[in-house]
Write a protein that holds these residues in place. Structure first.
Motif, PDB file in Angstrom:
ATOM      1  N   VAL A  64       0.814  -1.225   0.000  1.00  0.00           N
ATOM      2  CA  VAL A  64       0.000   0.000   0.000  1.00  0.00           C
ATOM      3  C   VAL A  64       0.841   1.266   0.000  1.00  0.00           C
ATOM      4  O   VAL A  64       0.296   2.366  -0.135  1.00  0.00           O
ATOM      5  N   LYS A  65       2.139   1.114   0.142  1.00  0.00           N
ATOM      6  CA  LYS A  65       3.016   2.286   0.214  1.00  0.00           C
ATOM      7  C   LYS A  65       2.861   3.147  -1.046  1.00  0.00           C
ATOM      8  O   LYS A  65       2.869   2.644  -2.163  1.00  0.00           O
ATOM      9  N   GLY A  66       2.698   4.432  -0.835  1.00  0.00           N
ATOM     10  CA  GLY A  66       2.511   5.351  -1.951  1.00  0.00           C
ATOM     11  C   GLY A  66       1.066   5.548  -2.356  1.00  0.00           C
ATOM     12  O   GLY A  66       0.751   6.476  -3.107  1.00  0.00           O
ATOM     13  N   ARG A  67       0.175   4.686  -1.873  1.00  0.00           N
ATOM     14  CA  ARG A  67      -1.255   4.802  -2.195  1.00  0.00           C
ATOM     15  C   ARG A  67      -2.099   5.141  -0.965  1.00  0.00           C
ATOM     16  O   ARG A  67      -3.094   5.856  -1.077  1.00  0.00           O
ATOM     17  N   PHE A  68      -1.715   4.619   0.186  1.00  0.00           N
ATOM     18  CA  PHE A  68      -2.482   4.825   1.416  1.00  0.00           C
ATOM     19  C   PHE A  68      -1.732   5.788   2.336  1.00  0.00           C
ATOM     20  O   PHE A  68      -0.498   5.804   2.363  1.00  0.00           O
ATOM     21  N   THR A  69      -2.496   6.541   3.127  1.00  0.00           N
ATOM     22  CA  THR A  69      -1.917   7.441   4.116  1.00  0.00           C
ATOM     23  C   THR A  69      -2.662   7.298   5.432  1.00  0.00           C
ATOM     24  O   THR A  69      -3.889   7.438   5.466  1.00  0.00           O
ATOM     25  N   ILE A  70      -1.919   7.025   6.486  1.00  0.00           N
ATOM     26  CA  ILE A  70      -2.513   6.954   7.821  1.00  0.00           C
ATOM     27  C   ILE A  70      -2.253   8.269   8.544  1.00  0.00           C
ATOM     28  O   ILE A  70      -1.176   8.867   8.409  1.00  0.00           O
TER      29      ILE A  70
END
Length: 125
Positions: A64-70
């Motif tokens: 998910v790196k680069g697509r998701f943000t927590i």
């Protein structure tokens, strides 16, 4: 007793964006690490993203790196997961988790004491 309530999951199309929310009550949210995990039936629960108590440090799975943000808002006792560029393989039940002791997020599910009930995200192709 800590209660975590997730919301925001729904059916979307590939390429769409979605934001999940998780509201925490009854604990010391502002001092605890938070994380999102996901699970597909028949598979183990998978780490998605984690955030430290201050929000200053975040971790992501490679998928998910680069697509998701927590992110988190300690004034609202809420953690968020912004999901962009969704893919069919992101389909799962998404759970938020709260660490009872540490302020530093890890990717190990057993480190998190409190869990929400989950919210279903379905991505159609």
């Amino acid at each position: 007793q800590v209660l975590l309530v997730e919301s925001g999951g729904r059916l979307v199309q590939a390429g769409d964006s979605l934001r999940l929310s998780c509201a925490s009550s009854g604990g010391t949210f502002s001092t605890n690490a938070m994380a999102w995990f996901r699970q597909v039936p028949g598979q183990e629960r998978e780490f998605v993203a984690g955030v430290s108590w201050s929000g200053g440090t975040t971790h992501y799975s490679d998928s998910v790196k680069g697509r998701f943000t927590i992110s988190r808002d300690n004034r609202k006792n809420t953690v968020y997961l912004q999901m962009n560029g969704l893919k069919p393989e992101d389909t799962a039940v998404y759970y938020c988790a709260q660490d009872a002791i540490s302020g530093d997020a890890t990717d190990v599910a057993s480190n998190y004491k409190y869990w929400g009930q989950g919210t279903q995200v379905t991505v159609s192709s």
